[in-house]
Write a protein that holds these residues in place. Structure first.
Motif, short mmCIF file in Angstrom:
data_model
loop_
_atom_site.label_atom_id
_atom_site.label_comp_id
_atom_site.label_asym_id
_atom_site.label_seq_id
_atom_site.Cartn_x
_atom_site.Cartn_y
_atom_site.Cartn_z
N SER A 159 0.92 -1.17 -0.01
CA SER A 159 0.00 -0.06 0.16
C SER A 159 0.83 1.27 0.02
O SER A 159 0.59 2.28 -0.71
N LEU A 160 2.12 1.28 1.06
CA LEU A 160 2.85 2.27 0.78
C LEU A 160 3.58 2.50 -0.59
O LEU A 160 3.86 3.69 -1.03
N GLY A 161 3.77 1.30 -1.08
CA GLY A 161 4.43 1.49 -2.51
C GLY A 161 3.52 1.95 -3.56
O GLY A 161 3.94 2.92 -4.46
N VAL A 162 2.34 1.72 -3.43
CA VAL A 162 1.22 2.57 -4.40
C VAL A 162 1.35 4.05 -3.82
O VAL A 162 1.23 4.64 -5.18
N LEU A 163 1.30 4.46 -2.78
CA LEU A 163 1.41 5.75 -2.54
C LEU A 163 2.72 6.37 -3.11
O LEU A 163 2.81 7.65 -3.45
N LEU B 231 -11.15 -8.06 1.25
CA LEU B 231 -11.79 -7.59 0.11
C LEU B 231 -11.68 -5.94 -0.36
O LEU B 231 -11.27 -5.57 -1.43
N ALA B 232 -11.84 -5.27 0.68
CA ALA B 232 -12.00 -3.91 0.31
C ALA B 232 -10.51 -3.42 0.25
O ALA B 232 -10.70 -2.31 -0.71
N MET B 233 -9.65 -3.99 0.69
CA MET B 233 -8.31 -3.14 0.55
C MET B 233 -7.86 -3.40 -0.88
O MET B 233 -7.37 -2.70 -1.58
N HIS B 234 -8.24 -4.89 -1.44
CA HIS B 234 -7.71 -5.22 -2.83
C HIS B 234 -8.58 -4.47 -3.82
O HIS B 234 -7.88 -4.01 -4.84
N GLY B 235 -9.69 -4.28 -3.51
CA GLY B 235 -10.75 -3.65 -4.53
C GLY B 235 -10.33 -2.04 -4.58
O GLY B 235 -10.20 -1.61 -5.38
N GLY B 236 -10.13 -1.46 -3.40
CA GLY B 236 -9.65 -0.08 -3.22
C GLY B 236 -8.32 0.21 -3.93
O GLY B 236 -8.32 1.14 -4.68
N ARG B 237 -7.28 -0.79 -3.76
CA ARG B 237 -6.21 -0.58 -4.38
C ARG B 237 -6.14 -0.76 -6.04
O ARG B 237 -5.51 0.26 -6.70
N ILE B 238 -7.04 -1.56 -6.56
CA ILE B 238 -7.34 -1.68 -7.95
C ILE B 238 -7.88 -0.39 -8.43
O ILE B 238 -7.58 0.55 -9.43
N ALA C 141 -7.47 5.25 -10.98
CA ALA C 141 -8.21 6.58 -10.80
C ALA C 141 -7.39 7.51 -10.74
O ALA C 141 -7.44 8.69 -11.30
N ILE C 142 -6.10 7.51 -10.11
CA ILE C 142 -4.99 8.60 -10.03
C ILE C 142 -4.56 8.95 -11.43
O ILE C 142 -4.01 9.98 -11.62
N ASN C 143 -4.51 7.75 -12.25
CA ASN C 143 -4.17 8.37 -13.72
C ASN C 143 -4.94 8.90 -14.09
O ASN C 143 -4.88 9.87 -15.41
N GLU C 144 -6.43 8.54 -14.20
CA GLU C 144 -7.54 9.32 -14.85
C GLU C 144 -7.65 10.59 -14.57
O GLU C 144 -8.04 11.36 -15.58
N GLN C 145 -7.17 10.84 -13.32
CA GLN C 145 -7.19 12.48 -13.02
C GLN C 145 -6.52 13.28 -13.78
O GLN C 145 -6.70 14.23 -14.31
N ILE C 146 -5.07 12.87 -14.24
CA ILE C 146 -4.34 13.45 -15.09
C ILE C 146 -4.98 13.76 -16.48
O ILE C 146 -4.93 14.72 -17.01
N LEU C 147 -5.81 12.57 -16.98
CA LEU C 147 -6.57 12.68 -18.22
C LEU C 147 -7.51 13.59 -18.25
O LEU C 147 -7.68 14.51 -19.31
N GLU C 148 -8.26 13.67 -17.22
CA GLU C 148 -9.43 14.74 -16.88
C GLU C 148 -8.85 15.99 -17.04
O GLU C 148 -9.75 16.81 -17.60
N GLN C 149 -7.61 16.32 -16.42
CA GLN C 149 -7.22 17.57 -16.37
C GLN C 149 -6.67 18.14 -17.68
O GLN C 149 -6.97 19.11 -18.21
N LYS C 150 -6.33 17.17 -18.63
CA LYS C 150 -5.92 17.37 -20.22
C LYS C 150 -7.10 17.81 -20.83
O LYS C 150 -7.20 18.80 -21.77
N CYS C 151 -8.33 17.18 -20.54
CA CYS C 151 -9.53 17.40 -21.16
C CYS C 151 -9.78 18.94 -20.71
O CYS C 151 -10.62 19.66 -21.41
N LEU D 144 -6.29 -8.66 -8.09
CA LEU D 144 -7.60 -9.49 -8.77
C LEU D 144 -7.64 -10.95 -8.17
O LEU D 144 -8.85 -11.24 -8.05
N VAL D 145 -6.88 -11.64 -8.20
CA VAL D 145 -6.67 -13.06 -7.79
C VAL D 145 -7.27 -13.18 -6.41
O VAL D 145 -7.99 -13.94 -5.99
N SER D 146 -6.73 -12.23 -5.44
CA SER D 146 -7.25 -12.39 -4.03
C SER D 146 -8.50 -11.88 -3.86
O SER D 146 -9.36 -12.33 -3.11
#
Length: 399
Positions: free
Chosen positions: A165-169, A292-299, A304-314, A260-262
């Protein structure tokens, strides 16, 4: 407290867990590297032992999916430790590039960016630590406060989970920095759009009307220069984002596959629980729901964090198209900026060329999830039918 305090605190936690490069040199750096490798070997040893001790009689495919989480954890933690030990120059190089982008902002805008980033850092850090602390507490209760049993369980589940989780951050927070810089660009374009229009009640003899007219025709070329600086900053932002993605691409792909597997396994186990409820295992059910919440939230968070950049460009494209253009130089500058943004939007970011980092990819993840869960349920129902046939074999009537 300013933003640097929370960011340094998060980096200290990452360094303590061996998933971020040491800021020191010499002996302290080598000690940090040895500590990171020790944690990696500790997690690997615990995971291997857990796999060898797993002797529950279940179908091979179920056992394979259940145990896949351990090699997935081992691989993702190994990548983080590699970044922390051997990939230090690249990490600091990208950080310096982000600082260069932020240095180009004005004083007030720069303070606002740092303050908002500090708030975001505090929120994500607190959420991550509190969530994993809750998982540890539920694990302790599930094993009736048996110290060594819960220590072993947390070592192979919650410790790797917290490190990942810290690696994702580590990937998400710099990308959020880039998002904030683009948000400042959007605010500047909105101000320019308002300045191009005279205030209500202003006449042609009013100074406010003359000021708006000067902005409209881009007298002095100030608007064109500002938009050209934005275009250069956006180009650098795209470059930095691509470098971060190339560094974390393999880690993000492994994280998505592992999660996803988890999720598939946890969904199937929760289905089995409600099919034949054993209410004395309610604490274990809560633990599975948290996982389940941890793995789903991580995906979702990675996409979402990358989609925010795309939204800013739009949003930038929309505001540039809404500007009034009465200058050929301004028109050329805006067209170049729009062309650059459109090319970037048409080429979505992908992790290792495999996964498109956009929330629209969630449909594919959900489809795979449903297919695997239904497959596992069918296997479980088939095994129950075979067991029933075996039990009633003596009652068969042969004709």
């Amino acid at each position: 407290m300013d933003s640097s305090y929370w960011e340094n605190l998060l980096l200290t936690i990452n360094r303590f867990l061996g998933v971020y490069p040491s800021g020191r040199v010499g002996v302290l750096r080598w000690l940090h590297s040895l500590w990171s490798l020790f944690l990696l070997m500790y997690i690997w040893t615990g995971s291997i032992v857990k796999c060898l001790e797993f002797t529950v009689e279940i179908p091979t495919i179920e056992k394979l999916l259940y145990l896949m989480e351990f090699p997935g954890n081992m691989a993702t933690i190994a990548i983080l430790v590699y970044y922390a030990v051997l990939n230090r120059p690249l990490a600091h190089g990208v950080e310096l590039q982000i600082e260069r982008i932020i240095t180009g902002l004005k004083g007030k805008a720069k303070r606002l960016v740092y303050r908002r980033h500090g708030q975001r850092t505090l929120h994500l850090m607190a959420t991550t630590i509190v969530f994993h602390g809750l998982c540890v507490l539920v694990d302790v209760i599930n094993y009736d406060f048996k110290f060594w049993t819960t220590w072993s369980s947390n070592s192979v589940y919650n410790l790797p989970g917290l490190m990942m989780s810290l690696g994702v951050l580590q990937y998400a927070l710099p990308v959020h920095f880039l998002w904030l810089v683009m948000d400042q660009m959007i605010m500047c374009l909105k101000e320019l759009k308002l300045l191009q229009r005279p205030q209500q009640g202003a006449t042609k003899l009013d100074a406010r009307y003359e000021s708006a007219f000067a902005v409209l025709v881009d007298a002095g070329g100030g608007s064109a220069l500002m938009i050209e600086e934005m275009r250069s900053a956006c180009n650098l932002i795209e470059l930095v984002h691509s470098q971060y993605l190339s560094r974390f691409g393999l880690y993000l792909v492994l994280n998505l596959v592992n999660s996803l597997v988890s999720i598939c396994v946890e969904f199937y186990l929760i289905f089995n629980f409600f099919e034949t409820p054993l209410w004395e295992e309610t604490v274990l059910l809560v633990y599975r729901l948290l996982w389940l919440a941890m793995h789903g939230g991580r995906i979702w968070f990675i996409l979402a964090i990358n989609e925010q950049i795309l939204e800013q460009k739009c949003n930038l494209c929309q505001l540039l198209n809404e500007l009034e253009v009465c200058s050929s130089r301004l028109e050329r500058t805006i067209n170049r900026f729009l062309l650059q943004l459109q090319r970037s939007i048409d080429q979505p970011l992908e992790a290792c060329g495999i996964v498109t980092l956009d929330t629209r990819s969630l449909g594919g993840f959900i489809g795979v999830l449903m297919a695997i869960v239904i497959f596992l349920i069918q296997i479980g129902l088939g095994n129950k039918s075979l067991m029933g046939v075996a039990l009633n074999r003596s009652n068969w009537v042969y004709v």
